[in-house]
Write a protein that holds these residues in place. Structure first.
Motif, PDB file in Angstrom:
ATOM      1  N   ASP A 137       0.831  -1.208   0.000  1.00 52.16           N
ATOM      2  CA  ASP A 137       0.000   0.000   0.000  1.00 52.16           C
ATOM      3  C   ASP A 137       0.861   1.251   0.000  1.00 52.16           C
ATOM      4  O   ASP A 137       0.581   2.225  -0.708  1.00 52.16           O
ATOM      5  N   LEU A 138       1.908   1.225   0.799  1.00 53.86           N
ATOM      6  CA  LEU A 138       2.788   2.390   0.888  1.00 53.86           C
ATOM      7  C   LEU A 138       3.631   2.538  -0.368  1.00 53.86           C
ATOM      8  O   LEU A 138       3.934   3.657  -0.790  1.00 53.86           O
ATOM      9  N   VAL A 139       4.008   1.416  -0.980  1.00 53.47           N
ATOM     10  CA  VAL A 139       4.722   1.482  -2.251  1.00 53.47           C
ATOM     11  C   VAL A 139       3.836   2.109  -3.324  1.00 53.47           C
ATOM     12  O   VAL A 139       4.286   2.929  -4.138  1.00 53.47           O
ATOM     13  N   ARG A 140       2.558   1.723  -3.323  1.00 54.93           N
ATOM     14  CA  ARG A 140       1.627   2.323  -4.293  1.00 54.93           C
ATOM     15  C   ARG A 140       1.572   3.838  -4.115  1.00 54.93           C
ATOM     16  O   ARG A 140       1.633   4.594  -5.097  1.00 54.93           O
ATOM     17  N   ARG A 141       1.486   4.307  -2.879  1.00 60.56           N
ATOM     18  CA  ARG A 141       1.484   5.748  -2.639  1.00 60.56           C
ATOM     19  C   ARG A 141       2.789   6.380  -3.117  1.00 60.56           C
ATOM     20  O   ARG A 141       2.791   7.428  -3.759  1.00 60.56           O
ATOM     21  N   LEU A 142       3.872   5.734  -2.804  1.00 65.53           N
ATOM     22  CA  LEU A 142       5.189   6.265  -3.172  1.00 65.53           C
ATOM     23  C   LEU A 142       5.302   6.463  -4.681  1.00 65.53           C
ATOM     24  O   LEU A 142       5.851   7.470  -5.150  1.00 65.53           O
ATOM     25  N   LEU A 143       4.778   5.515  -5.448  1.00 65.25           N
ATOM     26  CA  LEU A 143       4.961   5.538  -6.890  1.00 65.25           C
ATOM     27  C   LEU A 143       3.900   6.348  -7.629  1.00 65.25           C
ATOM     28  O   LEU A 143       4.146   6.800  -8.757  1.00 65.25           O
ATOM     29  N   THR A 144       2.744   6.524  -7.039  1.00 66.33           N
ATOM     30  CA  THR A 144       1.688   7.267  -7.725  1.00 66.33           C
ATOM     31  C   THR A 144       1.643   8.735  -7.326  1.00 66.33           C
ATOM     32  O   THR A 144       1.152   9.564  -8.093  1.00 66.33           O
ATOM     33  N   GLU A 145       2.153   9.079  -6.155  1.00 63.72           N
ATOM     34  CA  GLU A 145       2.206  10.488  -5.743  1.00 63.72           C
ATOM     35  C   GLU A 145       3.573  11.047  -6.122  1.00 63.72           C
ATOM     36  O   GLU A 145       4.419  11.371  -5.282  1.00 63.72           O
ATOM     37  N   ASP A 146       3.787  11.149  -7.448  1.00 68.03           N
ATOM     38  CA  ASP A 146       5.130  11.413  -7.941  1.00 68.03           C
ATOM     39  C   ASP A 146       5.573  12.861  -7.754  1.00 68.03           C
ATOM     40  O   ASP A 146       6.757  13.168  -7.924  1.00 68.03           O
ATOM     41  N   ARG A 147       4.671  13.760  -7.403  1.00 68.22           N
ATOM     42  CA  ARG A 147       5.091  15.129  -7.098  1.00 68.22           C
ATOM     43  C   ARG A 147       5.604  15.227  -5.664  1.00 68.22           C
ATOM     44  O   ARG A 147       6.490  16.037  -5.373  1.00 68.22           O
ATOM     45  N   THR A 148       5.046  14.411  -4.789  1.00 68.76           N
ATOM     46  CA  THR A 148       5.500  14.403  -3.395  1.00 68.76           C
ATOM     47  C   THR A 148       6.778  13.590  -3.252  1.00 68.76           C
ATOM     48  O   THR A 148       7.722  13.994  -2.560  1.00 68.76           O
ATOM     49  N   TYR A 149       6.797  12.432  -3.918  1.00 70.98           N
ATOM     50  CA  TYR A 149       7.960  11.547  -3.861  1.00 70.98           C
ATOM     51  C   TYR A 149       8.635  11.599  -5.227  1.00 70.98           C
ATOM     52  O   TYR A 149       8.328  10.831  -6.137  1.00 70.98           O
ATOM     53  N   ASP A 150       9.549  12.534  -5.383  1.00 65.33           N
ATOM     54  CA  ASP A 150      10.148  12.821  -6.678  1.00 65.33           C
ATOM     55  C   ASP A 150      11.284  11.846  -6.971  1.00 65.33           C
ATOM     56  O   ASP A 150      11.844  11.213  -6.068  1.00 65.33           O
ATOM     57  N   LYS A 151      11.637  11.746  -8.267  1.00 65.22           N
ATOM     58  CA  LYS A 151      12.777  10.909  -8.652  1.00 65.22           C
ATOM     59  C   LYS A 151      14.053  11.523  -8.074  1.00 65.22           C
ATOM     60  O   LYS A 151      14.385  12.673  -8.357  1.00 65.22           O
ATOM     61  N   GLY A 152      14.735  10.777  -7.258  1.00 67.05           N
ATOM     62  CA  GLY A 152      15.958  11.245  -6.637  1.00 67.05           C
ATOM     63  C   GLY A 152      16.356  10.287  -5.528  1.00 67.05           C
ATOM     64  O   GLY A 152      15.863   9.167  -5.439  1.00 67.05           O
ATOM     65  N   GLY A 153      17.258  10.716  -4.682  1.00 68.80           N
ATOM     66  CA  GLY A 153      17.737   9.862  -3.611  1.00 68.80           C
ATOM     67  C   GLY A 153      18.988   9.113  -4.025  1.00 68.80           C
ATOM     68  O   GLY A 153      19.487   9.231  -5.141  1.00 68.80           O
ATOM     69  N   ILE A 154      19.503   8.319  -3.110  1.00 74.34           N
ATOM     70  CA  ILE A 154      20.810   7.689  -3.247  1.00 74.34           C
ATOM     71  C   ILE A 154      20.954   6.863  -4.527  1.00 74.34           C
ATOM     72  O   ILE A 154      21.997   6.871  -5.171  1.00 74.34           O
ATOM     73  N   ALA A 205      13.795   7.971 -17.452  1.00 77.05           N
ATOM     74  CA  ALA A 205      13.765   7.109 -16.265  1.00 77.05           C
ATOM     75  C   ALA A 205      14.317   7.785 -15.025  1.00 77.05           C
ATOM     76  O   ALA A 205      14.043   7.334 -13.911  1.00 77.05           O
ATOM     77  N   THR A 206      15.091   8.852 -15.190  1.00 76.05           N
ATOM     78  CA  THR A 206      15.760   9.459 -14.042  1.00 76.05           C
ATOM     79  C   THR A 206      15.392  10.910 -13.809  1.00 76.05           C
ATOM     80  O   THR A 206      15.712  11.457 -12.748  1.00 76.05           O
ATOM     81  N   CYS A 207      14.716  11.562 -14.748  1.00 72.80           N
ATOM     82  CA  CYS A 207      14.461  12.996 -14.620  1.00 72.80           C
ATOM     83  C   CYS A 207      13.494  13.286 -13.486  1.00 72.80           C
ATOM     84  O   CYS A 207      12.643  12.465 -13.145  1.00 72.80           O
ATOM     85  N   PRO A 208      13.591  14.466 -12.871  1.00 78.30           N
ATOM     86  CA  PRO A 208      12.648  14.853 -11.821  1.00 78.30           C
ATOM     87  C   PRO A 208      11.270  15.138 -12.394  1.00 78.30           C
ATOM     88  O   PRO A 208      11.089  15.264 -13.615  1.00 78.30           O
ATOM     89  N   ALA A 209      10.296  15.277 -11.501  1.00 78.72           N
ATOM     90  CA  ALA A 209       8.916  15.490 -11.930  1.00 78.72           C
ATOM     91  C   ALA A 209       8.767  16.724 -12.798  1.00 78.72           C
ATOM     92  O   ALA A 209       7.924  16.758 -13.714  1.00 78.72           O
ATOM     93  N   ALA A 210       9.566  17.751 -12.544  1.00 79.90           N
ATOM     94  CA  ALA A 210       9.465  18.989 -13.314  1.00 79.90           C
ATOM     95  C   ALA A 210       9.735  18.769 -14.795  1.00 79.90           C
ATOM     96  O   ALA A 210       9.223  19.512 -15.642  1.00 79.90           O
ATOM     97  N   ASP A 211      10.524  17.764 -15.141  1.00 80.26           N
ATOM     98  CA  ASP A 211      10.864  17.488 -16.543  1.00 80.26           C
ATOM     99  C   ASP A 211      10.069  16.325 -17.129  1.00 80.26           C
ATOM    100  O   ASP A 211      10.039  16.159 -18.357  1.00 80.26           O
ATOM    101  N   HIS A 212       9.446  15.539 -16.282  1.00 80.71           N
ATOM    102  CA  HIS A 212       8.926  14.252 -16.738  1.00 80.71           C
ATOM    103  C   HIS A 212       7.759  14.390 -17.702  1.00 80.71           C
ATOM    104  O   HIS A 212       7.700  13.691 -18.730  1.00 80.71           O
ATOM    105  N   ARG A 213       6.814  15.268 -17.401  1.00 80.10           N
ATOM    106  CA  ARG A 213       5.611  15.342 -18.234  1.00 80.10           C
ATOM    107  C   ARG A 213       5.970  15.693 -19.673  1.00 80.10           C
ATOM    108  O   ARG A 213       5.468  15.076 -20.627  1.00 80.10           O
ATOM    109  N   ARG A 214       6.844  16.701 -19.851  1.00 77.98           N
ATOM    110  CA  ARG A 214       7.250  17.088 -21.204  1.00 77.98           C
ATOM    111  C   ARG A 214       7.956  15.941 -21.900  1.00 77.98           C
ATOM    112  O   ARG A 214       7.658  15.623 -23.062  1.00 77.98           O
ATOM    113  N   GLN A 215       8.902  15.297 -21.199  1.00 77.89           N
ATOM    114  CA  GLN A 215       9.635  14.204 -21.827  1.00 77.89           C
ATOM    115  C   GLN A 215       8.708  13.054 -22.194  1.00 77.89           C
ATOM    116  O   GLN A 215       8.807  12.489 -23.287  1.00 77.89           O
ATOM    117  N   ARG A 216       7.809  12.710 -21.303  1.00 81.61           N
ATOM    118  CA  ARG A 216       6.914  11.574 -21.559  1.00 81.61           C
ATOM    119  C   ARG A 216       6.054  11.840 -22.793  1.00 81.61           C
ATOM    120  O   ARG A 216       5.884  10.952 -23.642  1.00 81.61           O
TER     121      ARG A 216
END
Length: 449
Positions: free
Chosen positions: A63-80, A94-105
Protein backbone atom coordinates in the motif's frame (compact mmCIF):
# COMPACT_ATOMS: atom_id res chain seq x y z
CA UNK A 1 -3.12 -14.76 -9.48
CA UNK A 2 -4.53 -14.41 -5.98
CA UNK A 3 -3.09 -11.83 -3.62
CA UNK A 4 -3.40 -12.88 0.01
CA UNK A 5 -2.47 -9.76 1.94
CA UNK A 6 -5.13 -7.57 3.50
CA UNK A 7 -4.59 -3.81 3.43
CA UNK A 8 -4.62 -2.23 6.85
CA UNK A 9 -5.00 1.30 8.12
CA UNK A 10 -2.26 0.70 10.68
CA UNK A 11 1.31 0.60 9.47
CA UNK A 12 4.35 -0.12 11.56
CA UNK A 13 7.68 1.68 11.48
CA UNK A 14 11.00 0.58 12.92
CA UNK A 15 14.75 1.03 12.70
CA UNK A 16 16.70 -1.88 11.26
CA UNK A 17 18.91 -3.57 13.86
CA UNK A 18 22.63 -4.15 13.51
CA UNK A 19 23.88 -0.67 12.63
CA UNK A 20 27.62 -0.17 13.19
CA UNK A 21 29.22 3.05 14.46
CA UNK A 22 29.86 5.49 11.57
CA UNK A 23 29.13 2.87 8.90
CA UNK A 24 25.57 2.04 9.89
CA UNK A 25 24.08 -0.74 7.75
CA UNK A 26 26.41 -0.07 4.79
CA UNK A 27 28.59 -3.18 5.38
CA UNK A 28 25.54 -5.47 5.36
CA UNK A 29 24.18 -3.71 2.29
CA UNK A 30 27.49 -4.15 0.45
CA UNK A 31 28.22 -7.77 1.49
CA UNK A 32 24.74 -9.26 1.07
CA UNK A 33 22.47 -6.61 -0.44
CA UNK A 34 19.61 -8.86 -1.53
CA UNK A 35 19.27 -10.78 1.74
CA UNK A 36 19.63 -7.57 3.73
CA UNK A 37 16.92 -5.72 1.82
CA UNK A 38 14.49 -8.66 1.64
CA UNK A 39 14.83 -9.19 5.40
CA UNK A 40 13.73 -5.66 6.26
CA UNK A 41 10.03 -6.50 5.83
CA UNK A 42 10.21 -8.58 9.01
CA UNK A 43 10.88 -5.41 11.03
CA UNK A 44 8.03 -3.21 9.81
CA UNK A 45 6.22 -1.54 6.96
CA UNK A 46 8.55 1.47 6.92
CA UNK A 47 12.08 0.67 8.10
CA UNK A 48 14.82 3.20 8.75
CA UNK A 49 18.34 2.27 7.67
CA UNK A 50 21.62 4.14 7.90
CA UNK A 51 24.10 3.93 5.02
CA UNK A 52 27.22 5.69 6.23
CA UNK A 53 26.18 9.29 6.91
CA UNK A 54 22.82 8.91 5.16
CA UNK A 55 19.54 7.98 6.82
CA UNK A 56 16.94 6.44 4.51
CA UNK A 57 13.58 4.72 4.84
CA UNK A 58 12.77 1.45 3.08
CA UNK A 59 9.09 0.99 2.18
CA UNK A 60 8.09 -2.64 2.71
CA UNK A 61 4.27 -2.61 2.46
CA UNK A 62 2.55 -2.67 -0.96
CA UNK A 63 0.00 0.00 0.00
CA UNK A 64 2.79 2.39 0.89
CA UNK A 65 4.72 1.48 -2.25
CA UNK A 66 1.63 2.32 -4.29
CA UNK A 67 1.48 5.75 -2.64
CA UNK A 68 5.19 6.26 -3.17
CA UNK A 69 4.96 5.54 -6.89
CA UNK A 70 1.69 7.27 -7.72
CA UNK A 71 2.21 10.49 -5.74
CA UNK A 72 5.13 11.41 -7.94
CA UNK A 73 5.09 15.13 -7.10
CA UNK A 74 5.50 14.40 -3.39
CA UNK A 75 7.96 11.55 -3.86
CA UNK A 76 10.15 12.82 -6.68
CA UNK A 77 12.78 10.91 -8.65
CA UNK A 78 15.96 11.24 -6.64
CA UNK A 79 17.74 9.86 -3.61
CA UNK A 80 20.81 7.69 -3.25
CA UNK A 81 20.00 5.28 -6.12
CA UNK A 82 18.47 7.56 -8.73
CA UNK A 83 20.99 10.35 -8.16
CA UNK A 84 23.86 7.96 -8.89
CA UNK A 85 22.12 6.59 -11.98
CA UNK A 86 21.39 10.14 -13.18
CA UNK A 87 25.05 11.11 -12.79
CA UNK A 88 26.03 8.20 -15.02
CA UNK A 89 23.23 8.05 -17.59
CA UNK A 90 21.94 11.61 -17.70
CA UNK A 91 18.54 13.21 -17.21
CA UNK A 92 16.53 10.79 -19.35
CA UNK A 93 12.93 9.73 -18.91
CA UNK A 94 13.76 7.11 -16.26
CA UNK A 95 15.76 9.46 -14.04
CA UNK A 96 14.46 13.00 -14.62
CA UNK A 97 12.65 14.85 -11.82
CA UNK A 98 8.92 15.49 -11.93
CA UNK A 99 9.46 18.99 -13.31
CA UNK A 100 10.86 17.49 -16.54
CA UNK A 101 8.93 14.25 -16.74
CA UNK A 102 5.61 15.34 -18.23
CA UNK A 103 7.25 17.09 -21.20
CA UNK A 104 9.63 14.20 -21.83
CA UNK A 105 6.91 11.57 -21.56
CA UNK A 106 4.65 13.35 -24.04
CA UNK A 107 7.47 13.81 -26.51
CA UNK A 108 8.66 10.22 -26.30
CA UNK A 109 5.26 8.51 -26.25
CA UNK A 110 5.00 8.32 -30.08
CA UNK A 111 8.17 6.22 -30.17
CA UNK A 112 6.40 3.55 -28.11
CA UNK A 113 2.92 3.74 -29.58
CA UNK A 114 1.47 0.27 -30.08
CA UNK A 115 1.40 0.84 -33.85
CA UNK A 116 5.20 1.03 -33.86
CA UNK A 117 5.71 -2.26 -32.00
CA UNK A 118 5.29 -4.64 -34.96
CA UNK A 119 8.06 -2.78 -36.80
CA UNK A 120 10.39 -2.98 -33.82
CA UNK A 121 9.48 -6.63 -33.32
CA UNK A 122 10.44 -7.42 -36.93
CA UNK A 123 13.89 -5.89 -36.30
CA UNK A 124 14.14 -7.83 -33.02
CA UNK A 125 13.23 -11.13 -34.69
CA UNK A 126 15.79 -10.61 -37.46
CA UNK A 127 18.61 -9.80 -35.02
CA UNK A 128 17.73 -12.70 -32.70
CA UNK A 129 17.68 -15.18 -35.59
CA UNK A 130 20.90 -13.81 -37.06
CA UNK A 131 22.80 -13.80 -33.77
CA UNK A 132 21.79 -17.33 -32.77
CA UNK A 133 22.36 -18.72 -36.29
CA UNK A 134 26.08 -18.76 -35.48
CA UNK A 135 25.58 -21.21 -32.61
CA UNK A 136 26.56 -24.85 -33.09
CA UNK A 137 25.49 -28.07 -31.41
CA UNK A 138 27.67 -28.71 -28.36
CA UNK A 139 28.89 -25.11 -28.05
CA UNK A 140 29.61 -23.96 -24.50
CA UNK A 141 28.66 -20.32 -23.96
CA UNK A 142 28.95 -17.80 -21.17
CA UNK A 143 25.22 -17.22 -20.80
CA UNK A 144 25.10 -13.64 -19.42
CA UNK A 145 27.71 -12.53 -21.97
CA UNK A 146 25.81 -14.21 -24.82
CA UNK A 147 22.50 -12.68 -23.76
CA UNK A 148 24.19 -9.30 -23.45
CA UNK A 149 25.56 -9.58 -27.00
CA UNK A 150 22.11 -10.58 -28.21
CA UNK A 151 20.25 -7.72 -26.54
CA UNK A 152 22.96 -5.27 -27.62
CA UNK A 153 22.37 -6.23 -31.25
CA UNK A 154 18.60 -5.99 -30.86
CA UNK A 155 18.59 -2.67 -29.01
CA UNK A 156 21.16 -1.05 -31.29
CA UNK A 157 19.14 -2.14 -34.33
CA UNK A 158 15.90 -0.66 -32.97
CA UNK A 159 17.66 2.54 -31.96
CA UNK A 160 19.92 3.04 -34.97
CA UNK A 161 18.41 1.04 -37.84
CA UNK A 162 20.14 3.21 -40.44
CA UNK A 163 23.60 2.41 -39.12
CA UNK A 164 24.94 -0.46 -41.22
CA UNK A 165 26.83 -2.01 -38.30
CA UNK A 166 24.66 -0.90 -35.39
CA UNK A 167 25.27 -4.14 -33.52
CA UNK A 168 29.03 -3.68 -33.76
CA UNK A 169 29.12 -0.25 -32.13
CA UNK A 170 31.15 -0.38 -28.90
CA UNK A 171 28.11 0.37 -26.75
CA UNK A 172 28.36 -3.08 -25.12
CA UNK A 173 31.74 -2.37 -23.57
CA UNK A 174 30.87 1.19 -22.53
CA UNK A 175 27.52 0.26 -20.98
CA UNK A 176 29.05 -2.67 -19.11
CA UNK A 177 31.68 -0.44 -17.46
CA UNK A 178 29.22 2.33 -16.64
CA UNK A 179 26.61 -0.05 -15.17
CA UNK A 180 29.16 -1.70 -12.89
CA UNK A 181 30.43 1.71 -11.84
CA UNK A 182 26.94 2.84 -10.90
CA UNK A 183 26.55 -0.24 -8.69
CA UNK A 184 29.72 0.61 -6.78
CA UNK A 185 28.57 4.17 -6.28
CA UNK A 186 25.15 3.04 -5.09
CA UNK A 187 26.53 0.76 -2.43
CA UNK A 188 29.25 3.06 -1.16
CA UNK A 189 27.60 6.50 -1.10
CA UNK A 190 30.62 8.34 0.31
CA UNK A 191 30.81 12.00 -0.76
CA UNK A 192 33.56 12.59 -3.31
CA UNK A 193 34.58 8.93 -3.64
CA UNK A 194 33.74 8.89 -7.34
CA UNK A 195 36.16 11.76 -8.01
CA UNK A 196 39.23 9.97 -6.64
CA UNK A 197 41.45 9.09 -9.66
CA UNK A 198 41.38 5.32 -9.12
CA UNK A 199 41.68 2.93 -12.10
CA UNK A 200 37.98 2.08 -11.73
CA UNK A 201 36.91 5.71 -11.76
CA UNK A 202 39.07 6.41 -14.80
CA UNK A 203 37.54 3.46 -16.68
CA UNK A 204 34.10 4.74 -15.72
CA UNK A 205 34.83 8.23 -17.05
CA UNK A 206 36.32 6.86 -20.31
CA UNK A 207 33.20 4.74 -20.84
CA UNK A 208 30.96 7.76 -20.26
CA UNK A 209 32.94 9.76 -22.82
CA UNK A 210 32.72 6.83 -25.25
CA UNK A 211 28.93 6.74 -25.01
CA UNK A 212 28.75 10.49 -25.60
CA UNK A 213 30.95 10.23 -28.67
CA UNK A 214 28.91 7.37 -30.14
CA UNK A 215 25.63 9.22 -29.75
CA UNK A 216 27.15 12.53 -30.95
CA UNK A 217 28.27 10.95 -34.22
CA UNK A 218 24.99 9.13 -34.77
CA UNK A 219 22.88 12.23 -34.08
CA UNK A 220 25.02 14.26 -36.48
CA UNK A 221 24.71 11.59 -39.20
CA UNK A 222 20.93 11.32 -38.78
CA UNK A 223 20.47 15.10 -38.80
CA UNK A 224 22.54 15.39 -41.98
CA UNK A 225 20.57 12.64 -43.73
CA UNK A 226 17.17 14.05 -42.70
CA UNK A 227 15.46 10.70 -43.28
CA UNK A 228 12.93 8.92 -41.06
CA UNK A 229 14.33 5.41 -40.64
CA UNK A 230 11.37 4.22 -38.52
CA UNK A 231 13.65 3.66 -35.55
CA UNK A 232 13.88 5.20 -32.11
CA UNK A 233 16.55 7.76 -32.94
CA UNK A 234 14.52 9.09 -35.89
CA UNK A 235 11.56 9.56 -33.56
CA UNK A 236 13.67 11.37 -30.98
CA UNK A 237 14.92 13.75 -33.67
CA UNK A 238 11.48 14.49 -35.11
CA UNK A 239 9.35 14.78 -31.97
CA UNK A 240 8.11 18.22 -30.89
CA UNK A 241 6.43 19.56 -27.76
CA UNK A 242 3.28 21.72 -27.69
CA UNK A 243 5.41 24.79 -28.42
CA UNK A 244 7.04 23.22 -31.46
CA UNK A 245 10.39 22.71 -29.73
CA UNK A 246 12.41 19.57 -30.28
CA UNK A 247 14.89 17.80 -28.07
CA UNK A 248 18.44 19.14 -27.88
CA UNK A 249 21.36 16.88 -28.76
CA UNK A 250 22.13 16.58 -25.05
CA UNK A 251 18.57 15.52 -24.28
CA UNK A 252 18.62 13.00 -27.11
CA UNK A 253 21.88 11.56 -25.77
CA UNK A 254 20.30 11.07 -22.33
CA UNK A 255 17.27 9.32 -23.82
CA UNK A 256 19.42 7.07 -26.03
CA UNK A 257 21.54 5.99 -23.07
CA UNK A 258 18.38 5.36 -21.03
CA UNK A 259 16.98 3.14 -23.80
CA UNK A 260 20.30 1.31 -24.10
CA UNK A 261 20.28 0.56 -20.38
CA UNK A 262 16.70 -0.71 -20.45
CA UNK A 263 16.99 -2.65 -23.69
CA UNK A 264 20.39 -4.23 -23.11
CA UNK A 265 21.12 -4.68 -19.44
CA UNK A 266 17.68 -5.48 -18.07
CA UNK A 267 16.52 -7.78 -20.87
CA UNK A 268 19.85 -9.64 -20.90
CA UNK A 269 19.54 -10.22 -17.15
CA UNK A 270 15.97 -11.50 -17.51
CA UNK A 271 16.89 -13.96 -20.26
CA UNK A 272 19.96 -15.19 -18.37
CA UNK A 273 17.88 -15.97 -15.28
CA UNK A 274 15.24 -17.68 -17.42
CA UNK A 275 17.69 -20.35 -18.59
CA UNK A 276 18.68 -21.19 -15.01
CA UNK A 277 15.03 -21.42 -13.93
CA UNK A 278 14.02 -23.65 -16.84
CA UNK A 279 17.00 -25.95 -16.29
CA UNK A 280 16.02 -26.35 -12.65
CA UNK A 281 12.36 -27.00 -13.59
CA UNK A 282 12.35 -29.57 -16.42
CA UNK A 283 8.56 -30.01 -16.30
CA UNK A 284 8.07 -26.32 -17.13
CA UNK A 285 10.74 -26.58 -19.82
CA UNK A 286 8.98 -29.57 -21.41
CA UNK A 287 5.67 -27.69 -21.46
CA UNK A 288 7.38 -24.70 -23.04
CA UNK A 289 8.93 -26.94 -25.69
CA UNK A 290 5.51 -28.40 -26.50
CA UNK A 291 4.02 -24.92 -26.90
CA UNK A 292 6.86 -23.78 -29.14
CA UNK A 293 6.81 -26.93 -31.28
CA UNK A 294 3.08 -26.52 -31.85
CA UNK A 295 3.21 -22.84 -32.79
CA UNK A 296 6.65 -22.36 -34.35
CA UNK A 297 7.72 -25.82 -35.56
CA UNK A 298 11.38 -24.83 -35.45
CA UNK A 299 11.23 -21.42 -37.13
CA UNK A 300 12.09 -18.12 -35.41
CA UNK A 301 9.31 -16.44 -33.47
CA UNK A 302 7.50 -13.43 -34.91
CA UNK A 303 5.41 -10.73 -33.30
CA UNK A 304 2.17 -12.26 -34.55
CA UNK A 305 3.05 -15.54 -32.78
CA UNK A 306 3.06 -14.04 -29.29
CA UNK A 307 -0.71 -14.27 -28.58
CA UNK A 308 -0.43 -18.04 -29.20
CA UNK A 309 2.49 -18.37 -26.73
CA UNK A 310 0.87 -17.74 -23.32
CA UNK A 311 3.25 -19.98 -21.36
CA UNK A 312 6.22 -18.15 -22.88
CA UNK A 313 4.75 -14.88 -21.62
CA UNK A 314 4.07 -16.30 -18.14
CA UNK A 315 7.65 -17.56 -17.88
CA UNK A 316 8.92 -14.03 -18.57
CA UNK A 317 6.52 -12.61 -15.95
CA UNK A 318 7.63 -15.14 -13.36
CA UNK A 319 11.30 -14.52 -14.09
CA UNK A 320 10.72 -10.79 -13.60
CA UNK A 321 9.04 -11.55 -10.28
CA UNK A 322 11.90 -13.63 -8.96
CA UNK A 323 14.70 -11.48 -10.40
CA UNK A 324 13.44 -7.95 -11.15
CA UNK A 325 16.28 -6.16 -12.98
CA UNK A 326 15.65 -2.83 -11.23
CA UNK A 327 15.71 -4.47 -7.83
CA UNK A 328 16.04 -1.35 -5.65
CA UNK A 329 15.14 2.27 -6.42
CA UNK A 330 14.88 5.53 -4.56
CA UNK A 331 12.75 8.64 -4.25
CA UNK A 332 13.32 11.93 -2.46
CA UNK A 333 10.60 13.69 -0.48
CA UNK A 334 9.83 17.01 -2.20
CA UNK A 335 7.80 18.57 0.65
CA UNK A 336 7.07 17.66 4.26
CA UNK A 337 4.65 14.75 4.28
CA UNK A 338 3.77 11.51 6.05
CA UNK A 339 3.83 7.93 4.90
CA UNK A 340 1.98 5.27 6.86
CA UNK A 341 1.48 7.75 9.67
CA UNK A 342 5.22 8.42 9.93
CA UNK A 343 6.39 12.01 9.28
CA UNK A 344 8.91 12.46 6.49
CA UNK A 345 10.52 15.90 6.15
CA UNK A 346 11.47 17.33 2.76
CA UNK A 347 14.75 15.92 1.50
CA UNK A 348 14.29 12.48 3.06
CA UNK A 349 15.52 9.56 0.94
CA UNK A 350 12.97 6.75 0.55
CA UNK A 351 13.85 3.37 -0.97
CA UNK A 352 11.65 0.60 -2.30
CA UNK A 353 12.58 -2.81 -3.64
CA UNK A 354 10.58 -4.88 -6.14
CA UNK A 355 12.75 -7.82 -5.04
CA UNK A 356 11.56 -7.40 -1.44
CA UNK A 357 7.90 -7.17 -2.48
CA UNK A 358 8.07 -10.10 -4.88
CA UNK A 359 9.56 -12.36 -2.18
CA UNK A 360 6.86 -11.70 0.42
CA UNK A 361 4.96 -14.90 1.18
CA UNK A 362 1.77 -12.99 2.01
CA UNK A 363 1.76 -11.51 -1.49
CA UNK A 364 3.06 -14.48 -3.49
CA UNK A 365 2.52 -17.95 -1.96
CA UNK A 366 5.73 -20.00 -1.95
CA UNK A 367 7.59 -16.91 -3.17
CA UNK A 368 10.91 -18.63 -3.87
CA UNK A 369 9.29 -21.22 -6.15
CA UNK A 370 9.39 -20.77 -9.92
CA UNK A 371 5.72 -21.15 -10.86
CA UNK A 372 4.64 -19.62 -14.19
CA UNK A 373 1.11 -20.88 -13.58
CA UNK A 374 0.62 -18.43 -10.72
CA UNK A 375 -0.13 -15.98 -13.56
CA UNK A 376 -2.92 -18.10 -15.07
CA UNK A 377 -5.80 -16.32 -13.35
CA UNK A 378 -7.20 -13.20 -14.92
CA UNK A 379 -6.99 -11.18 -11.68
CA UNK A 380 -4.16 -8.70 -11.71
CA UNK A 381 -1.88 -8.29 -8.70
CA UNK A 382 -2.95 -5.49 -6.40
CA UNK A 383 -1.15 -2.21 -7.16
CA UNK A 384 2.16 -2.07 -5.36
CA UNK A 385 2.71 -5.83 -5.16
CA UNK A 386 4.29 -6.58 -8.58
CA UNK A 387 6.43 -3.69 -9.75
CA UNK A 388 9.17 -4.74 -12.21
CA UNK A 389 8.24 -1.74 -14.38
CA UNK A 390 7.13 0.67 -11.70
CA UNK A 391 3.64 2.13 -11.37
CA UNK A 392 1.59 5.21 -12.15
CA UNK A 393 2.61 8.05 -14.43
CA UNK A 394 6.24 6.94 -14.23
CA UNK A 395 5.66 3.33 -15.20
CA UNK A 396 8.36 2.30 -17.67
CA UNK A 397 7.44 3.61 -21.12
CA UNK A 398 9.17 0.63 -22.77
CA UNK A 399 7.61 -2.18 -20.71
CA UNK A 400 5.86 -3.77 -23.70
CA UNK A 401 8.95 -3.25 -25.85
CA UNK A 402 11.08 -5.09 -23.29
CA UNK A 403 8.71 -7.99 -22.68
CA UNK A 404 8.26 -8.42 -26.43
CA UNK A 405 12.02 -8.58 -26.93
CA UNK A 406 12.38 -11.11 -24.10
CA UNK A 407 9.51 -13.29 -25.33
CA UNK A 408 10.77 -13.36 -28.93
CA UNK A 409 14.27 -14.28 -27.78
CA UNK A 410 13.06 -16.98 -25.38
CA UNK A 411 10.73 -18.52 -27.97
CA UNK A 412 13.29 -18.50 -30.80
CA UNK A 413 16.14 -19.89 -28.72
CA UNK A 414 14.15 -22.47 -26.71
CA UNK A 415 12.40 -23.62 -29.89
CA UNK A 416 15.76 -24.64 -31.36
CA UNK A 417 18.11 -25.19 -28.44
CA UNK A 418 18.26 -26.76 -25.01
CA UNK A 419 20.39 -24.50 -22.83
CA UNK A 420 21.91 -26.56 -20.02
CA UNK A 421 23.80 -24.52 -17.40
CA UNK A 422 26.95 -26.17 -16.09
CA UNK A 423 27.75 -24.14 -12.98
CA UNK A 424 29.97 -25.57 -10.32
CA UNK A 425 27.77 -23.89 -7.74
CA UNK A 426 24.33 -22.23 -7.76
CA UNK A 427 24.16 -19.10 -9.87
CA UNK A 428 24.08 -15.97 -7.71
CA UNK A 429 23.19 -12.40 -8.57
CA UNK A 430 26.11 -10.05 -8.81
CA UNK A 431 26.13 -6.79 -6.92
CA UNK A 432 25.05 -4.47 -9.69
CA UNK A 433 22.58 -1.69 -10.38
CA UNK A 434 20.50 -4.35 -12.14
CA UNK A 435 19.91 -7.86 -10.83
CA UNK A 436 22.17 -9.69 -13.27
CA UNK A 437 23.50 -13.19 -12.62
CA UNK A 438 27.19 -13.78 -12.18
CA UNK A 439 28.94 -15.32 -15.15
CA UNK A 440 28.06 -18.97 -15.77
CA UNK A 441 28.42 -21.38 -18.66
CA UNK A 442 25.91 -23.55 -20.45
CA UNK A 443 26.02 -26.20 -23.15
CA UNK A 444 23.86 -25.77 -26.26
CA UNK A 445 22.13 -28.90 -27.56
CA UNK A 446 20.12 -28.68 -30.75
CA UNK A 447 16.58 -29.84 -30.09
CA UNK A 448 15.02 -32.64 -32.08
CA UNK A 449 11.28 -32.09 -32.36
Amino acid sequence: MTTHYRPTAQYTSATAPGALPLLGHAPAFVRRPFDFVAGLAAHGDLVKVRLGPLDAYVVCHPDLVRRLLTEDRTYDKGGIIIDKVREAFGNGLATCPAADHRRQRRMLQPAFHRDRLPGYAAMMAEEIAGTTARWRDGDVIDVPAAMYRLTTAVTARCLFAAHERAGSLPVHECMNVVTRGVARRMMMPLPGADRIPTPGNRRFQRAQRGLKEITRRLIADYRAAGTDHQDLLSTLLSTRDEHGRGLSDGEIHDQVVTFLLAGMETTAATLSWTWTLLAANPAARDRLNAELDTVLDGRPARHEDLPALPLTSRIISETLRLYPPAWILSRTVAADTELGGHPLPAGTTVLYSPYLLHRRADLFPCPDRFDPDRWLTTARPAPGTYTPFGLGARRCIGDTFGTTEAALALATIAGRWTVTPTPRQPVRPQRSSSMSPRSFQATLTRRVR
